[in-house]
Enzyme design. Structure first.
Site, mmCIF file in Angstrom:
data_model
loop_
_atom_site.group_PDB
_atom_site.id
_atom_site.type_symbol
_atom_site.label_atom_id
_atom_site.label_comp_id
_atom_site.label_asym_id
_atom_site.label_seq_id
_atom_site.Cartn_x
_atom_site.Cartn_y
_atom_site.Cartn_z
ATOM 1 N N THR A 167 0.847 -1.193 0.000
ATOM 2 C CA THR A 167 0.000 0.000 0.000
ATOM 3 C C THR A 167 0.884 1.246 0.000
ATOM 4 O O THR A 167 2.009 1.198 0.470
ATOM 5 C CB THR A 167 -0.835 -0.052 1.307
ATOM 6 N N GLY A 197 -10.262 -3.365 2.993
ATOM 7 C CA GLY A 197 -9.271 -3.334 4.067
ATOM 8 C C GLY A 197 -9.405 -2.085 4.920
ATOM 9 O O GLY A 197 -10.419 -1.380 4.906
ATOM 10 N N ASP A 198 -8.364 -1.817 5.675
ATOM 11 C CA ASP A 198 -8.363 -0.671 6.596
ATOM 12 C C ASP A 198 -8.182 0.660 5.887
ATOM 13 O O ASP A 198 -8.621 1.706 6.391
ATOM 14 C CB ASP A 198 -7.203 -0.815 7.597
ATOM 15 N N GLY A 220 -4.677 -5.403 7.155
ATOM 16 C CA GLY A 220 -5.837 -4.534 7.258
ATOM 17 C C GLY A 220 -6.866 -4.944 8.295
ATOM 18 O O GLY A 220 -7.403 -4.109 9.019
HETATM 19 N N1 ASP Z 1 -3.515 -2.384 4.755
HETATM 20 C C1 ASP Z 1 -3.712 -2.863 3.415
HETATM 21 C C2 ASP Z 1 -4.923 -3.755 3.379
HETATM 22 O O1 ASP Z 1 -5.076 -4.584 4.256
HETATM 23 C C3 ASP Z 1 -2.548 -3.624 2.861
HETATM 24 C C4 ASP Z 1 -1.210 -2.978 3.072
HETATM 25 O O2 ASP Z 1 -1.078 -1.984 3.751
HETATM 26 O O3 ASP Z 1 -0.266 -3.483 2.490
HETATM 27 O O4 ASP Z 1 -5.682 -3.647 2.445
#
Ligand code: ASP
Length: 285
Positions: A167, A197-198, A220
């Site tokens: 991300t 996700g988050d 996430g």
């Molecule tokens: N947080 C992101 C998700 O879970 C993935 C990431 O940060 O690499 O979608």
């Protein structure tokens, strides 16, 4: 006058050797912050996010992971310290989800998801493109293989399955003391269509207010459960040093899951990640 500053990351687990990407993104952002024009913090985090979305080494925009059905669905958010928020979740067929988040910010809504978000983007003139890369297809093939063999990683037990992060995100402080945050992701490498996700969830993957801006990356589902960005932000509001607040949050994150954080406050900044693995860059201050 406040000293402008911007921090950017390329994802928890993204090799530190790829820090030239977030560093370049931060340098593009600081130019915007120094132009002193209206909405500098917001424009700076957009500029940084677009550069990272276009860098296929990172899991956002071009380079985004595929879902288990081979589709690409992405999440992105923008937020400012004066309370504006724009997010998209599960958007497909756009090259830069962060640009769509900017359009949502000016709409009557805070978040659009799925096909509605994609249609909104195309109606608003964003070209119809699938940001598919060969690397993403190879990653999907590897994930499917792990599912088939059962040789999953420690964080993949629930599938049994999950793979890489990457991300992208940026936090900025402008000369006028305002803050903004951007975050954009292709999600994880082992996920169902429809999973959010988050990243686009305010308080979980990002937080922004009068005390600063915070952006998270990592697993996430765990980040949502713990509302990591909100917890760091509350520490900033209490006057904590942002580096300490990020370090403490990462230290408290449950193994084997990974977390990365960047944060900027009125007079400080912080960056931390599980095992210190996160491509990152910063400038100004
Ligand atoms: N947080 C992101 C998700 O879970 C993935 C990431 O940060 O690499 O979608």
């Amino acid at each position: 006058m406040t000293q402008p500053m911007i921090l950017a990351h390329g994802g928890a687990g993204a090799p530190n050797e790829h820090s030239d990407g977030p560093q370049h993104a931060a340098e593009l952002g600081i130019k915007v912050l120094r132009d002193g024009q209206i909405d500098a913090a917001l424009r700076a985090v957009i500029e940084s996010a677009v550069a990272l979305e276009d860098d296929e080494r990172f899991n956002a925009g071009t380079g985004a992971n595929c879902r288990l059905d081979g589709s690409i669905q992405m999440d992105a958010i923008l937020a400012t310290s004066d309370g504006r928020i724009g997010c998209v979740a599960g958007i497909s067929r756009v090259r830069n989800p962060i640009r769509v988040a900017r359009l949502v910010m000016d709409s009557p809504h805070v978040m659009l998801c799925g096909e509605g978000a994609t249609q909104f983007a195309h109606h608003r003139g964003i070209p119809d493109e699938i940001p598919m890369t060969e690397k993403a297809q190879n990653r999907l093939a590897a994930a499917l293989e792990r599912l088939k063999t059962g040789e999953v990683r420690p964080t993949e037990q629930k599938w049994r399955g999950r793979d890489m992060h990457g991300t992208i995100g940026a936090v900025a402080r402008a000369e006028d003391g305002s803050f903004a945050v951007s975050c954009s992701t292709g999600g994880t490498s082992m996920m169902l269509p429809g999973r959010v996700g988050d990243s686009p969830i305010f308080g979980a993957g990002t937080m922004c207010g009068e005390h600063g801006a915070v952006c998270a990356t990592g697993d996430g589902e765990e980040i949502i459960r713990r509302l990591c960005s909100m917890r760091v932000y509350v520490r900033l509001a209490e006057g904590a040093d942002p580096q300490q607040a990020c370090d403490d949050e990462v230290a408290a994150f449950p193994a084997p899951y990974t977390l990365g954080l960047i944060a900027v406050s009125r007079d400080g900044h912080g960056m931390a990640a599980t095992d210190d693995k996160m491509a990152r860059g910063m400038t100004g201050g």
